[in-house]
Design an enzyme around this catalytic site. Structure first.
Site, PDB file in Angstrom:
ATOM      1  N   ARG A 111       0.948  -1.059   0.242  1.00  0.00           N
ATOM      2  CA  ARG A 111       0.335  -0.005   0.310  1.00  0.00           C
ATOM      3  C   ARG A 111       0.697   1.443   0.140  1.00  0.00           C
ATOM      4  NH1 ARG A 111      -4.244   3.026   3.572  1.00  0.00           N
ATOM      5  NH2 ARG A 111      -5.922   3.356   2.210  1.00  0.00           N
TER       6      ARG A 111
ATOM      7  N   HIS B  26       0.403   4.238  -2.612  1.00  0.00           N
ATOM      8  CA  HIS B  26      -0.336   5.464  -2.726  1.00  0.00           C
ATOM      9  C   HIS B  26       1.081   6.318  -2.469  1.00  0.00           C
ATOM     10  CE1 HIS B  26      -3.630   5.320   0.313  1.00  0.00           C
ATOM     11  NE2 HIS B  26      -3.981   4.556  -0.407  1.00  0.00           N
TER      12      HIS B  26
ATOM     13  N   TRP C 288     -10.494  -8.437   2.854  1.00  0.00           N
ATOM     14  CA  TRP C 288     -11.487  -8.833   1.695  1.00  0.00           C
ATOM     15  C   TRP C 288     -11.634 -10.509   1.356  1.00  0.00           C
ATOM     16  CZ3 TRP C 288      -7.916  -4.716   2.180  1.00  0.00           C
ATOM     17  CH2 TRP C 288      -9.109  -3.670   1.529  1.00  0.00           C
TER      18      TRP C 288
END
Ligand code: CCH
Length: 289
Positions: free
Chosen positions: A44, A48, A187
């Site tokens: 991540r 980002h 998820w």
């Protein structure tokens, strides 16, 4: 090396390979974090810093590592990524010749490969910038929105529908944290392994609004322990997106191939690499291969 005797150090493949191995060892060692791995949060971080890219102005992207500075580090979308940046500090201390921007991207690649994902080619060449290069807030996607927003945000970076769906498969990894984004849960059932489970679950599970006090998110009917964001569900409610979700759900090999290509593109957005370097990218062997 010869470089050290003259005081000029030009890192080679072997030097980047040492950094790769150091990060891989730390991932193995620090297995008490979250679901047992820093891998997802490192992916991540790499996403980002890359995802701020604006193709029109050439601003943002992974070159610069401007998330080190308060304005960008404090953007709501970056909440919690200090864990990933701190994890990499000892690596930066041990290999001070590597820029933060090259290190953060390499760490994303190490994480994907060590979590059994495809090989991602690597090219160094990013240079750290000062805080004047911080991007304005609002360039990263907002999970409460839908298909139009996804096309606007990823279109600004230069991605098409197929690439948007391939990138989103990263949500096979990791989880949402109430103290970061406000959303909650993973998820998939295997949040530390790269798989095409995200697509399978999107298609085969029944998703309904979770009843809780937090931000609007979906839960699966079967276990009620998995989640989808509004932007995730947009990939099956939009017909054009859905055709790619179906392809990747059916064929993990195709997903791996397309994921490797689109992650490589994401991580290189806006980076002024040396001419000719696209033909000499580095490929590292995963530790347990
Ligand atoms: Fe994501 N993501 N992401 N994401 N993401 C979150 C977590 C991860 C959106 C929102 C969120 C990509 C695309 C999108 C990862 C990789 C990618 C969270 C929870 C939100 C919210 C953060 C928290 O609470 O800790 C939205 C909206 C989009 C729109 O498309 C793309 C693209 C990638 C990578 C290629 C990974 C990995 C995580 C897990 C992080 C962790 O700490 O476990």
């Amino acid at each position: 090396s010869a470089g050290e005797t003259t005081g000029i150090f030009t890192p080679k493949f072997e030097d980047y390979e040492k950094v790769y191995k150091e990060i891989a060892e730390l991932l193995e060692e620090k297995d008490e974090y979250d679901d047992g791995s820093y891998g997802p949060v490192l992916v991540r971080l790499a996403w980002h810093c890359s995802g701020t890219y604006d193709a029109e102005t050439g601003t943002g992207g992974s070159n610069g590592a401007t998330m080190r500075f308060a304005p960008e580090g404090d953007h709501g979308a970056n909440a919690g990524l200090v864990a990933a940046r701190d994890f990499l500090e000892p690596v930066k201390a041990k290999f001070p010749w590597i820029s933060y921007s090259d290190l953060w991207i390499l760490a994303g690649i190490v994480s994907i490969q060590e979590m059994q994902g495809p090989s991602i080619p690597y090219r160094p060449g990013r240079v750290d910038k000062d805080l004047s290069a911080c991007t304005p807030d609002g360039r990263l996607p907002d999970a409460s929105q839908g298909n139009k927003h996804l096309r606007a945000i990823f279109g600004r970076m230069g991605f098409n529908d197929q690439e948007i769906v391939a990138l989103s498969g990263a949500h096979a990894l990791g989880r949402c944290h109430t103290d970061r984004s406000g959303f909650e849960g993973p998820w998939t059932f295997s949040p530390t392994v790269v798989t095409n489970e995200y697509y399978k679950l999107l298609l085969n599970e029944k998703w309904s609004w979770r009843k809780w006090n937090g931000p609007k998110q979906y839960e699966d009917k079967t276990s009620k322990s998995l989640m989808m964001l509004p932007t995730d569900v947009a990939l099956v409610s939009d017909k054009a997106f859905k055709t790619y979700v179906e392809k990747y759900a059916k064929d993990e090999g195709l997903f791996f191939k397309d994921f490797a290509a689109v992650i490589n593109k994401l991580f290189e957005l806006g980076v002024p690499f040396a001419e000719g370097s696209e033909n000499s990218k580095m490929v590292f062997k995963p530790t347990n291969a």
